[in-house]
Write a protein that holds these residues in place. Structure first.
Motif, PDB file in Angstrom:
ATOM      1  N   UNK A 172      26.279 -42.011  42.470  1.00  0.00           N
ATOM      2  CA  UNK A 172      25.347 -40.898  42.358  1.00  0.00           C
ATOM      3  C   UNK A 172      24.927 -40.662  40.905  1.00  0.00           C
ATOM      4  N   UNK A 173      25.811 -41.006  39.973  1.00  0.00           N
ATOM      5  CA  UNK A 173      25.543 -40.764  38.561  1.00  0.00           C
ATOM      6  C   UNK A 173      24.764 -41.902  37.906  1.00  0.00           C
ATOM      7  N   UNK A 174      24.698 -43.066  38.545  1.00  0.00           N
ATOM      8  CA  UNK A 174      24.049 -44.226  37.940  1.00  0.00           C
ATOM      9  C   UNK A 174      22.912 -44.712  38.823  1.00  0.00           C
ATOM     10  N   UNK A 175      22.068 -45.496  38.219  1.00  0.00           N
ATOM     11  CA  UNK A 175      21.042 -46.199  38.975  1.00  0.00           C
ATOM     12  C   UNK A 175      21.755 -47.118  39.972  1.00  0.00           C
ATOM     13  N   UNK A 176      21.282 -47.172  41.187  1.00  0.00           N
ATOM     14  CA  UNK A 176      21.931 -47.947  42.246  1.00  0.00           C
ATOM     15  C   UNK A 176      22.115 -49.409  41.913  1.00  0.00           C
ATOM     16  N   UNK A 177      21.105 -50.038  41.362  1.00  0.00           N
ATOM     17  CA  UNK A 177      21.186 -51.461  41.050  1.00  0.00           C
ATOM     18  C   UNK A 177      22.213 -51.730  39.949  1.00  0.00           C
ATOM     19  N   UNK A 178      22.214 -50.916  38.915  1.00  0.00           N
ATOM     20  CA  UNK A 178      23.189 -51.067  37.836  1.00  0.00           C
ATOM     21  C   UNK A 178      24.604 -50.896  38.381  1.00  0.00           C
ATOM     22  N   UNK A 179      24.774 -49.895  39.224  1.00  0.00           N
ATOM     23  CA  UNK A 179      26.091 -49.644  39.818  1.00  0.00           C
ATOM     24  C   UNK A 179      26.582 -50.860  40.597  1.00  0.00           C
ATOM     25  N   UNK A 180      25.717 -51.414  41.451  1.00  0.00           N
ATOM     26  CA  UNK A 180      26.123 -52.559  42.269  1.00  0.00           C
ATOM     27  C   UNK A 180      26.472 -53.771  41.412  1.00  0.00           C
ATOM     28  N   UNK A 181      25.714 -54.005  40.348  1.00  0.00           N
ATOM     29  CA  UNK A 181      26.020 -55.126  39.454  1.00  0.00           C
ATOM     30  C   UNK A 181      27.371 -54.921  38.782  1.00  0.00           C
ATOM     31  N   UNK A 182      27.613 -53.719  38.286  1.00  0.00           N
ATOM     32  CA  UNK A 182      28.896 -53.429  37.634  1.00  0.00           C
ATOM     33  C   UNK A 182      30.050 -53.553  38.615  1.00  0.00           C
ATOM     34  N   UNK A 183      29.848 -53.082  39.832  1.00  0.00           N
ATOM     35  CA  UNK A 183      30.904 -53.145  40.848  1.00  0.00           C
ATOM     36  C   UNK A 183      31.211 -54.594  41.209  1.00  0.00           C
ATOM     37  N   UNK A 184      30.170 -55.436  41.325  1.00  0.00           N
ATOM     38  CA  UNK A 184      30.378 -56.852  41.637  1.00  0.00           C
ATOM     39  C   UNK A 184      31.188 -57.520  40.532  1.00  0.00           C
ATOM     40  N   UNK A 185      30.878 -57.208  39.287  1.00  0.00           N
ATOM     41  CA  UNK A 185      31.614 -57.781  38.162  1.00  0.00           C
ATOM     42  C   UNK A 185      33.068 -57.297  38.161  1.00  0.00           C
ATOM     43  N   UNK A 186      33.243 -56.017  38.446  1.00  0.00           N
ATOM     44  CA  UNK A 186      34.603 -55.456  38.464  1.00  0.00           C
ATOM     45  C   UNK A 186      35.441 -56.135  39.538  1.00  0.00           C
ATOM     46  N   UNK A 187      34.856 -56.381  40.694  1.00  0.00           N
ATOM     47  CA  UNK A 187      35.597 -57.034  41.771  1.00  0.00           C
ATOM     48  C   UNK A 187      35.942 -58.470  41.403  1.00  0.00           C
ATOM     49  N   UNK A 188      35.013 -59.172  40.758  1.00  0.00           N
ATOM     50  CA  UNK A 188      35.284 -60.551  40.349  1.00  0.00           C
ATOM     51  C   UNK A 188      36.439 -60.598  39.355  1.00  0.00           C
ATOM     52  N   UNK A 189      36.459 -59.637  38.446  1.00  0.00           N
ATOM     53  CA  UNK A 189      37.535 -59.617  37.450  1.00  0.00           C
ATOM     54  C   UNK A 189      38.881 -59.322  38.086  1.00  0.00           C
ATOM     55  N   UNK A 190      38.872 -58.588  39.206  1.00  0.00           N
ATOM     56  CA  UNK A 190      40.124 -58.250  39.876  1.00  0.00           C
ATOM     57  C   UNK A 190      40.665 -59.387  40.726  1.00  0.00           C
ATOM     58  N   UNK A 191      39.808 -60.325  41.111  1.00  0.00           N
ATOM     59  CA  UNK A 191      40.261 -61.424  41.959  1.00  0.00           C
ATOM     60  C   UNK A 191      41.307 -62.264  41.233  1.00  0.00           C
ATOM     61  N   UNK A 192      42.337 -62.639  41.944  1.00  0.00           N
ATOM     62  CA  UNK A 192      43.388 -63.469  41.364  1.00  0.00           C
ATOM     63  C   UNK A 192      43.174 -64.909  41.776  1.00  0.00           C
ATOM     64  N   UNK A 193      43.692 -65.800  40.949  1.00  0.00           N
ATOM     65  CA  UNK A 193      43.583 -67.208  41.319  1.00  0.00           C
ATOM     66  C   UNK A 193      44.530 -67.492  42.485  1.00  0.00           C
TER      67      UNK A 193
END
Length: 87
Positions: free
Chosen positions: A53-74
């Motif tokens: 709600x506080x961010x532009x939707x597209x920016x939020x989704x991009x940041x969330x996708x990056x955050x999830x990728x960083x959390x993935x373990x090998x």
């Protein structure tokens, strides 16, 4: 003979009640764990909704996708993958 059968029946009933108690206890523990997981997921969802709600939707989704990728373990469960395209 009747007394022997009655005693055996009482033992079987007692054993069944003990088994029932153990099963119910296990089910209650599982239910508590599921409820804790659900609460955690609901909290995370609420945080994400507030962020969205506080961010532009597209920016939020991009940041969330990056955050999830960083959390993935090998595959070995140890090292966090480094994604450079998220910056």
């Amino acid at each position: 003979m009747h007394q022997i059968l009655t005693e055996k029946e009482q033992r079987l009933i007692r054993d069944l009640r003990e088994q029932e108690g153990k099963i119910v206890e296990t089910m209650e523990e599982n239910l508590r764990e599921i409820q804790e997981n659900l609460n955690s997921i609901q909290e995370e969802l609420s945080k994400l909704q507030k962020q969205m709600e506080q961010k532009d939707g597209l920016i939020f989704l991009k940041e969330e996708a990056c955050r999830k990728r960083r959390r993935n373990l090998d595959g070995r469960g140890g090292l966090v993958m480094k994604i450079t395209s998220c910056q």
